[in-house]
Enzyme design. Structure first.
Site, PDB file in Angstrom:
ATOM      1  CG  ASP A   1      83.418  48.923  65.842  1.00 29.32           C
ATOM      2  OD1 ASP A   1      82.325  49.261  65.565  1.00 29.32           O
ATOM      3  OD2 ASP A   1      83.601  48.578  66.809  1.00 29.32           O
TER       4      ASP A   1
ATOM      5  NE  ARG B   1      88.605  48.492  67.985  1.00 30.49           N
ATOM      6  CZ  ARG B   1      87.273  48.355  68.239  1.00 30.49           C
ATOM      7  NH1 ARG B   1      86.851  47.684  69.342  1.00 30.49           N
ATOM      8  NH2 ARG B   1      86.505  49.086  67.535  1.00 30.49           N
TER       9      ARG B   1
ATOM     10  CB  THR C   1      81.005  46.274  74.618  1.00 36.75           C
ATOM     11  OG1 THR C   1      80.949  46.425  73.213  1.00 36.75           O
ATOM     12  CG2 THR C   1      82.372  46.864  75.450  1.00 36.75           C
TER      13      THR C   1
ATOM     14  N   GLY D   1      78.152  50.621  72.386  1.00 35.19           N
ATOM     15  CA  GLY D   1      78.634  51.519  70.901  1.00 35.19           C
ATOM     16  C   GLY D   1      78.726  52.885  71.216  1.00 35.19           C
TER      17      GLY D   1
ATOM     18  CB  THR E   1      83.585  44.505  72.754  1.00 34.41           C
ATOM     19  OG1 THR E   1      82.315  44.336  72.217  1.00 34.41           O
ATOM     20  CG2 THR E   1      84.487  45.116  71.808  1.00 34.41           C
TER      21      THR E   1
HETATM   22  O1  DON Z   1      84.479  49.353  69.804  1.00 43.08           O
HETATM   23  C1  DON Z   1      83.392  49.735  69.834  1.00 43.08           C
HETATM   24  O2  DON Z   1      82.948  50.810  70.001  1.00 43.08           O
HETATM   25  C2  DON Z   1      82.131  48.927  69.555  1.00 43.08           C
HETATM   26  N1  DON Z   1      82.447  47.702  69.221  1.00 43.08           N
HETATM   27  C3  DON Z   1      81.439  48.462  71.012  1.00 43.08           C
HETATM   28  C4  DON Z   1      80.362  47.554  70.932  1.00 43.08           C
HETATM   29  C5  DON Z   1      79.657  47.782  71.994  1.00 43.08           C
HETATM   30  O3  DON Z   1      79.475  48.555  72.927  1.00 43.08           O
HETATM   31  C6  DON Z   1      78.257  47.045  72.005  1.00 43.08           C
HETATM   32  N2  DON Z   1      77.615  47.071  73.364  1.00 43.08           N
HETATM   33  N3  DON Z   1      76.445  47.313  73.532  1.00 43.08           N
END
Ligand code: DON
Length: 572
Positions: free
Chosen positions: A425, A107, A383, A476, A401
């Site tokens: 985030d 991350r 993502t 998300g 992502t």
């Molecule tokens: O880490 C996370 O939870 C978000 N940054 C993920 C973003 C995401 O899944 C976007 N996709 N549609």
């Protein structure tokens, strides 16, 4: 290719198919689903060219880890909305030789100069766009360190060869398909705002079109450097210098020291049992594994016989469990290196029983009446996901992502890759929703070097100690409910892998107090019954892009790629 469905089959013709590819009779529809199974390895990714790269690696004798590394870099070239080297992510892996299951955290981290109020104005309000667009939205990227760690511990093929495949794709270019062309064209105004980004994706001033070749020469140079030098080709030297120049030009905070100091971290996966399955998923700084565990454990004692994934009663209970889990997310989840996440408590049988006890079968809770659970005094669009398994028992589930589509929208000039906008985030301010509407508090506040809370949930499932499934999705907060529903559908409703990725989705995340249903996927009487139960129902466009690999009891493998996306599955 992967799934074939043959209705009213002629038995004699099908015998050969059944032997070669396996078959399942679909309950109730009288058709026969024939799925292609693979002996050496199988994968599912969000982009057809990346799937082909993974197949090539398997065909050259590489294992699932080699394929995962090559796919990760290839997606950075052919799936620029989410595939990346300028972002970060997670992997949950099983090493076949030892049976060991571990989680790799790559991350992004907050730059050393980041501070709690960095996206607030003088009145304490969040400045619109500050945490989502441009250099200041970017965390220190982790993908290159993560993929290198995966390769170094478990890979068998030369690193240069695996990264080189992506470098060649960037250098010689690839033919853009409709889906990518649509993506670029719908973001054209935003991409145009940054000159290096516009040069890469709008060559000559217009979005690259379907059928045209997209070459990314600067990205190729960076990938060749990484191929030759490993992470040093990214975190030090020329690439690091380009990132620093980009920060100076566009007002970002990432420094050479931040880059040189970045480390991917191995963590203990979240493990829980559900039905007869052992489920391993991503621990904090992701909320994914814990929330999936809470949802499934809350639902486990309920009897769903006679129901389907579209039954209102099931949807009601699923969403109530999700509501409770997401309330906990808002307060108790964060980077475990900065905050004591009560992992054991949140999954403890006694705690789950208490939370389950709050659910009524007859009426929806109000989110305003639901708070994060009391754990004190106890112990405590974008993502992308891809899954790869091989015949040595290796399993790899990777979700990584840039955060939203094309991340911060800023390409590092001269280096050819997009930077993430993952700083969004963090909880920018207590109670302030992020772009996914997720609420956070003190635990997830911005601190230098900290990892922002995520929902990404790469997940492995084993049965009787043997590989069964690798899966995950983007979306998300919807990642969590997508993966939890997939497990329910597969385990409780006995859907096939193909049906599992296809099935209609529902989502609840506590706040806002809305039950999302995929538009057009549910009958009016189902919707009416959910409203009667007290839910505030909203239809949403289809979402998530689930990618799974299933391993049968005989060790044969098959992939299933979500029909909502442009991905494919395949194998050797
Ligand atoms: O880490 C996370 O939870 C978000 N940054 C993920 C973003 C995401 O899944 C976007 N996709 N549609």
């Amino acid at each position: 290719m992967a799934d074939r469905r043959i209705c009213h089959p002629c038995a004699s013709v099908l015998m050969a198919w059944v032997i070669l590819f396996g078959a399942t009779v679909l309950p109730g529809c009288g058709s026969l689903e024939v799925t292609r199974y693979y002996e050496r390895g199988a994968l599912a990714t969000s982009a057809p060219i990346a799937t082909e790269v993974g197949k090539q690696v398997l065909a050259r004798g590489g294992n699932a880890f080699d394929a995962a590394v090559a796919v990760g870099f290839a997606l950075a070239v052919v799936h620029p909305t989410a595939g990346n080297i300028g972002g970060g992510g997670f992997a949950v892996i099983r090493e076949g030789a030892t049976g060991q299951i571990r989680a790799l955290d790559f991350r992004e981290t907050a730059p050393g100069a980041a501070f709690e109020t960095m996206y607030l104005d003088s009145t304490g309000s969040v400045v619109a766009g500050a945490s989502t667009v441009g250099a200041r939205a970017a965390g220190v990227p982790g993908t290159v360190a993560g993929l290198f760690e995966l390769w170094q511990k478990h890979g068998t093929m030369p690193w240069e060869e695996l990264v080189g495949m992506a470098a060649i794709l960037a250098d010689t270019g690839f033919i853009v398909d409709n889906s990518l062309a649509d993506n670029i064209s719908s973001y054209a105004a935003e991409l145009r705002a940054f000159e290096p980004t516009a040069r890469q994706f709008l060559p000559g001033g217009d979005p690259v079109r379907a059928g045209e070749r997209l070459t990314q020469k600067d990205l190729a140079k960076t990938l060749f450097l990484i191929a030759a030098e490993g992470p040093n080709g990214f975190y030090t030297g020329k690439t690091a210098q380009r990132i620093e120049e980009c920060m100076t030009a566009y007002g970002g905070l990432i420094t050479a020291d931040d880059l040189a100091g970045y480390k991917a971290v191995w963590r203990e996966p979240v493990h829980f049992k559900f039905d007869s399955l052992d489920i391993y998923s991503m621990p904090p700084p992701s909320s994914g594994g814990l929330l999936i565990g809470q949802i499934l454990k809350i639902l486990e004692p309920f009897n769903f016989s006679g129901m389907t994934p579209k039954s209102p009663k099931y949807i009601h209970l699923f969403c109530e469990a999700s509501r409770l889990a997401f309330a906990d997310r808002s307060m108790h989840l964060a980077d475990p290196d900065f905050y004591g996440v009560p992992v054991e408590v949140l999954l403890a049988d006694s705690y789950i029983r208490t939370r389950r006890g709050m659910i009524s079968g007859d009426h929806a809770l109000l989110s305003s009446d639901v708070a994060p659970g009391d754990v004190a005094g106890q112990e405590s669009d974008q993502t992308t996901h891809y899954s790869v398994c091989d015949s040595d028992g290796n399993m790899v589930a990777v979700t990584y992502t840039l955060n939203s589509s094309f991340g911060s929208l800023l390409v590092v000039d001269g280096a050819g890759f997009l930077l993430n906008n993952e700083m969004d985030d963090f909880s920018l301010k207590p109670g302030e929703p992020n772009i996914y509407g997720l609420i956070g508090d003190e635990a997830n506040k911005i601190q230098p070097g900290k990892r922002m809370l995520s929902s990404m949930s790469p997940t492995l499932i084993l049965k009787n100690g043997q590989p069964l499934m690798a899966l995950g999705a983007p979306g998300g907060g919807k990642i969590i409910t997508t993966v939890a529903q997939a497990i329910m559908s597969f385990s409780r409703f006995r859907l096939s892998p193909g049906e599992t990725v296809t099935q209609a989705r529902v989502h609840h995340q506590w706040l806002p107090d809305l039950l999302y249903l995929e538009r057009g996927a549910f009958d009016i009487d189902v919707i009416q019954e959910l409203i009667r139960l007290g839910h505030i129902v909203e239809e949403r466009e289809p979402y998530s892009d689930l990618q799974l690999v299933y391993v049968g009891p005989d060790g044969l493998m098959t992939g299933a790629s979500d029909p909502r996306g442009r991905g494919t599955s395949g194998g050797i």
